[in-house]
Write an enzyme that holds these catalytic residues in place. Structure first.
Site, short mmCIF file in Angstrom:
data_model
loop_
_atom_site.label_atom_id
_atom_site.label_comp_id
_atom_site.label_asym_id
_atom_site.label_seq_id
_atom_site.Cartn_x
_atom_site.Cartn_y
_atom_site.Cartn_z
N LYS A 52 0.84 -1.21 0.00
CA LYS A 52 0.00 0.00 0.00
C LYS A 52 0.87 1.25 0.00
O LYS A 52 0.63 2.19 -0.78
CB LYS A 52 -0.93 0.00 1.23
CG LYS A 52 -2.11 -0.95 1.07
CD LYS A 52 -2.83 -1.23 2.39
CE LYS A 52 -3.86 -2.35 2.19
NZ LYS A 52 -4.44 -2.85 3.46
N GLN A 96 -5.01 -1.80 9.81
CA GLN A 96 -4.88 -3.14 9.23
C GLN A 96 -5.44 -4.21 10.17
O GLN A 96 -5.13 -4.22 11.37
CB GLN A 96 -3.39 -3.40 8.93
CG GLN A 96 -3.09 -4.70 8.22
CD GLN A 96 -3.48 -4.69 6.75
OE1 GLN A 96 -3.74 -3.66 6.15
NE2 GLN A 96 -3.53 -5.86 6.14
N ASP A 119 -11.40 2.44 4.28
CA ASP A 119 -11.70 1.02 4.21
C ASP A 119 -13.21 0.78 4.12
O ASP A 119 -13.66 -0.32 3.78
CB ASP A 119 -11.20 0.31 5.49
CG ASP A 119 -9.94 -0.50 5.26
OD1 ASP A 119 -9.70 -0.91 4.11
OD2 ASP A 119 -9.20 -0.71 6.24
N1 LIG Z 1 -8.00 -2.78 7.32
C1 LIG Z 1 -7.74 -3.68 6.39
N2 LIG Z 1 -8.02 -3.42 5.10
C2 LIG Z 1 -7.73 -4.34 4.13
O1 LIG Z 1 -7.99 -4.09 2.94
C3 LIG Z 1 -7.12 -5.58 4.50
C4 LIG Z 1 -6.86 -5.80 5.86
N3 LIG Z 1 -7.19 -4.86 6.78
N4 LIG Z 1 -6.31 -6.96 6.27
C5 LIG Z 1 -5.92 -7.99 5.33
C6 LIG Z 1 -6.73 -7.94 4.06
C7 LIG Z 1 -6.08 -8.64 2.88
N5 LIG Z 1 -5.77 -7.60 1.92
C8 LIG Z 1 -5.06 -7.81 0.74
C9 LIG Z 1 -4.55 -6.79 -0.04
C10 LIG Z 1 -3.78 -7.03 -1.17
C11 LIG Z 1 -3.49 -8.32 -1.55
C12 LIG Z 1 -2.62 -8.59 -2.74
O2 LIG Z 1 -2.12 -7.69 -3.39
N6 LIG Z 1 -2.36 -9.88 -3.08
C13 LIG Z 1 -1.47 -10.29 -4.15
C14 LIG Z 1 -0.40 -11.24 -3.60
C15 LIG Z 1 0.34 -10.64 -2.43
C16 LIG Z 1 1.25 -11.63 -1.68
O3 LIG Z 1 2.34 -11.93 -2.20
O4 LIG Z 1 0.87 -12.10 -0.57
C17 LIG Z 1 -2.27 -11.00 -5.23
O5 LIG Z 1 -3.35 -11.55 -4.92
O6 LIG Z 1 -1.83 -11.01 -6.38
C18 LIG Z 1 -3.99 -9.35 -0.80
C19 LIG Z 1 -4.78 -9.09 0.31
C20 LIG Z 1 -6.21 -6.41 2.41
N7 LIG Z 1 -6.80 -6.55 3.58
#
Ligand SMILES: Nc1nc(=O)c2c([nH]1)NC[C@@H]1CN(c3ccc(C(=O)N[C@@H](CCC(=O)O)C(=O)O)cc3)C=[N+]21
Length: 295
Positions: A52, A96, A119
């Protein structure tokens, strides 16, 4: 079969936002400023918060990482949140999740100023979303709506089956798909861990959105020909042969299901990158709303 490419689409969105940042700057305005609060140092959380912050830098946003120890008390965290709410230089922030067990998540989310809640987790924003008013829409569901829109997936009158009723994905997704408009106008079934005969629902679904966290749960024999499949699952599975020591698995048996699907998201490179892009989009919206209020 058409791949819903979240990596490419999120880059398109980031470029669109970067262009808007440039015109804000050219007009002498303030650029959007996002903060992320990270409590403790959970591996996956560090990765997400890191990307982020990196994305903010790429598109010209100001960003602040607020890193707090695992041992922080609830009162100390609430004090930090009050500070962020009152910071005139900050447009939006996220806390988060998950938080350590000794901290009441609901109490924290309630303390966030809804105008800075990029969020979209505060009950005010959740309620506004359900009532089809303007609000911050949670980034993951928002990203899914954006993918459906950009790839022109038809949703009106279709049967959408959502798997999982979490507050950040499944539940808001079920609301958004049933709202008026495009994407939307869907007939929605929200399924969860107490659902009986889940496959009877998924086999009849035109669109399946799965946010379960069980690797390769959805198999080809559970879906019909021509289905659209959105995979929100991201589970790290240990894999010694991989340089990182793990591989990321979605909820969908991609090889099997993609043979029957008309549209499908990959993991990684699907919904995940969209989540970050839409958080940035919400932050831009927060900045515009603040400047409209003359701050
Ligand atoms: N307050 C809060 N807001 C959130 O938006 C929030 C959170 N807490 N806690 C956890 C979850 C999960 N999340 C992700 C964001 C990006 C990828 C992402 O970019 N994933 C990559 C892979 C990343 C890797 O290598 O692990 C993909 O799917 O291609 C995944 C999961 C946001 N979250």
């Amino acid at each position: 079969m058409q791949l819903l490419d979240g990596k490419k689409t999120s880059n398109d969105i980031k470029n669109e936002i970067a262009a808007e940042v440039q015109s804000i700057k050219a007009a002498g305005g303030k650029v959007p400023h996002l903060a992320a609060v990270l409590v403790g140092n959970n591996g996956a959380s560090l990765t997400y918060v890191g990307s982020k912050v990196k994305s903010c830098q790429e598109i010209g946003f100001d960003s602040t990482l607020v890193s707090l120890p695992e041992t922080i008390t609830e009162d100390e965290l609430l004090a930090k949140i009050k500070e962020l709410n009152e910071d005139d230089n900050l447009d939006g922030y996220i806390v988060q999740l998950p938080l350590p067990k000794h901290i009441d998540e609901q109490k924290i989310l309630l303390a966030i100023d809804p105008d800075k809640d990029v969020d979209g987790f505060h009950p005010t924003n959740f309620g506004r979303m359900a009532l089809e008013m303007e609000s911050f829409i949670p980034a993951t569901p928002f990203g899914i709506m954006e993918l459906l829109e950009r790839y022109k997936v038809e949703t009106a009158g279709k049967h959408t089956v959502v798997i999982g009723r979490s507050h950040i994905v499944g539940r808001p997704m079920s609301i958004l798909m049933s709202r008026k408009g495009n994407p939307g106008d869907s007939t929605v079934t929200l399924t969860h861990s107490r659902t009986k005969d889940l496959a009877e629902f998924t086999k009849n679904a035109d669109i399946i959105i799965t946010a379960l966290g069980v690797p390769e749960f959805l198999k080809a024999d559970m879906v019909k020909e021509g289905v659209t499949v959105i995979d929100v699952g991201i589970t790290r599975v240990e894999d010694a042969s991989n340089a990182k020591g793990y591989v990321i698995k979605g909820d969908v048996d991609f090889d099997g299901v993609s043979k029957k699907a008309s549209f499908i998201t990959p993991v990684p490179g699907g919904v995940g990158p969209m989540t970050i892009a839409m958080l940035l989009k919400n932050t831009l919206l927060a900045r515009k709303m603040r400047s409209a209020r003359n701050q």
